[in-house]
Design a protein around this motif. Structure first.
Motif, PDB file in Angstrom:
ATOM      1  N   THR A 197      19.907 -65.709  91.042  1.00  0.00           N
ATOM      2  CA  THR A 197      20.302 -66.824  91.890  1.00  0.00           C
ATOM      3  C   THR A 197      19.089 -67.706  92.143  1.00  0.00           C
ATOM      4  O   THR A 197      17.977 -67.210  92.387  1.00  0.00           O
ATOM      5  CB  THR A 197      20.893 -66.349  93.234  1.00  0.00           C
ATOM      6  OG1 THR A 197      21.292 -67.484  94.000  1.00  0.00           O
ATOM      7  CG2 THR A 197      19.902 -65.535  94.037  1.00  0.00           C
ATOM      8  N   ASP A 198      19.279 -69.011  92.063  1.00  0.00           N
ATOM      9  CA  ASP A 198      18.195 -69.970  92.288  1.00  0.00           C
ATOM     10  C   ASP A 198      18.065 -70.187  93.791  1.00  0.00           C
ATOM     11  O   ASP A 198      18.737 -71.025  94.377  1.00  0.00           O
ATOM     12  CB  ASP A 198      18.514 -71.289  91.571  1.00  0.00           C
ATOM     13  CG  ASP A 198      17.300 -72.190  91.453  1.00  0.00           C
ATOM     14  OD1 ASP A 198      16.238 -71.826  91.981  1.00  0.00           O
ATOM     15  OD2 ASP A 198      17.417 -73.261  90.842  1.00  0.00           O
ATOM     16  N   LYS A 204      13.239 -67.741  92.419  1.00  0.00           N
ATOM     17  CA  LYS A 204      14.567 -67.238  92.087  1.00  0.00           C
ATOM     18  C   LYS A 204      14.621 -65.773  92.505  1.00  0.00           C
ATOM     19  O   LYS A 204      13.604 -65.065  92.429  1.00  0.00           O
ATOM     20  CB  LYS A 204      14.844 -67.355  90.591  1.00  0.00           C
ATOM     21  CG  LYS A 204      14.933 -68.773  90.065  1.00  0.00           C
ATOM     22  CD  LYS A 204      15.256 -68.791  88.573  1.00  0.00           C
ATOM     23  CE  LYS A 204      15.372 -70.215  88.061  1.00  0.00           C
ATOM     24  NZ  LYS A 204      15.715 -70.263  86.609  1.00  0.00           N
ATOM     25  N   LYS A 217       8.335 -69.664  90.586  1.00  0.00           N
ATOM     26  CA  LYS A 217       8.431 -70.795  89.668  1.00  0.00           C
ATOM     27  C   LYS A 217       7.066 -71.395  89.331  1.00  0.00           C
ATOM     28  O   LYS A 217       6.834 -71.844  88.212  1.00  0.00           O
ATOM     29  CB  LYS A 217       9.347 -71.864  90.267  1.00  0.00           C
ATOM     30  CG  LYS A 217      10.791 -71.408  90.433  1.00  0.00           C
ATOM     31  CD  LYS A 217      11.656 -72.498  91.031  1.00  0.00           C
ATOM     32  CE  LYS A 217      13.097 -72.032  91.196  1.00  0.00           C
ATOM     33  NZ  LYS A 217      13.961 -73.078  91.780  1.00  0.00           N
TER      34      LYS A 217
END
Length: 240
Positions: A197-198, A204, A217
């Motif tokens: 899931t972002d 994430k 990220k």
């Protein structure tokens, strides 16, 4: 076990070569040197932990000036899942505010500081804290993270239901448990399966092998936090 990587590194730097010890005489010398090295290795791990705690305190002082009275303690010096062979990891610290007075009581706001390490963060020269990314969360943020994590790891999709269960429950290997009941069972996945899931601009969240995976990220590093560390953080926020 949690400190095995750093401990072995320290030992490797301190134990003399076996052949050299034999030249000096006996196996007793080897054993004595080994015991001294173990003691020095434990001291080295302790020193590294204290340095990490000092660096974390310095980060709070530099980046959270509104925190003027707080306690900072190491929650876990090696928070990644033991089976994770990545060179990245996470160091965890409990932070709690208090009112300054004689013999103060820790009863203020709670937060947890994550120190996400990146490749090459530890070497024979010690810890390079320039390779640590700091991430501070409070109770609300942790609840949001765990709600997103439970949602992606199970069939339960109602956010309010998940939050209500999390507030009184415990996260265990098989799901979220309230008392003796498994209220939200997690999916059974094989080791090479991932559900993602972002969560935010920074990370994430990943469910895999009964662990919480955090993909950063900025550095593109994946850290898997073991279930015991998740339980420690959850208990810190929600246990009276």
């Amino acid at each position: 076990m949690k400190k095995i990587m750093i401990f072995l590194l320290a030992i490797s730097m301190l134990i003399p070569n076996k052949a050299e010890a034999q030249k000096k005489g006996t196996g007793v010398a080897i054993a004595a040197a080994g015991l001294l090295a173990i003691g020095a290795g434990i001291a080295a791990v302790k020193q590294m932990q204290e340095r990490a705690e000092l660096t974390a305190t310095q980060w709070v002082l530099s980046n959270r000036p509104k925190l003027t009275s707080f306690s900072l303690k190491t929650l876990d010096f090696e928070g990644k899942k033991l089976k994770d062979m990545s060179s990245v990891s996470v160091i965890l610290f409990n932070i709690q505010e208090f009112e300054p007075q004689d013999k103060p009581i820790l009863n203020g706001k709670k937060q947890v500081l994550f120190g996400f390490t990146s490749h090459g963060w530890i070497s024979e020269q010690g810890i390079n804290f320039e390779k640590v990314r700091w991430y501070l969360i409070d109770e609300t943020e942790w609840m949001n993270m765990m709600t997103s994590y439970v949602k992606v790891a199970s069939n339960e999709k109602d956010m309010n239901t998940i939050k209500a269960i999390l507030r009184t429950g415990k996260i265990v290997n098989k799901g979220v448990k309230t008392r003796s009941k498994l209220s939200i069972p997690f999916f059974k996945l094989s080791g090479d399966m991932y559900v993602v899931t972002d969560y935010s601009d920074a990370m994430k969240l990943i469910y895999n092998e009964k662990s919480l995976g955090i993909f950063l990220k900025e550095t593109r590093d994946l850290v898997q936090i073991g279930r015991s560390e998740i339980i420690k953080i959850h208990n810190f926020f929600f246990d009276d």
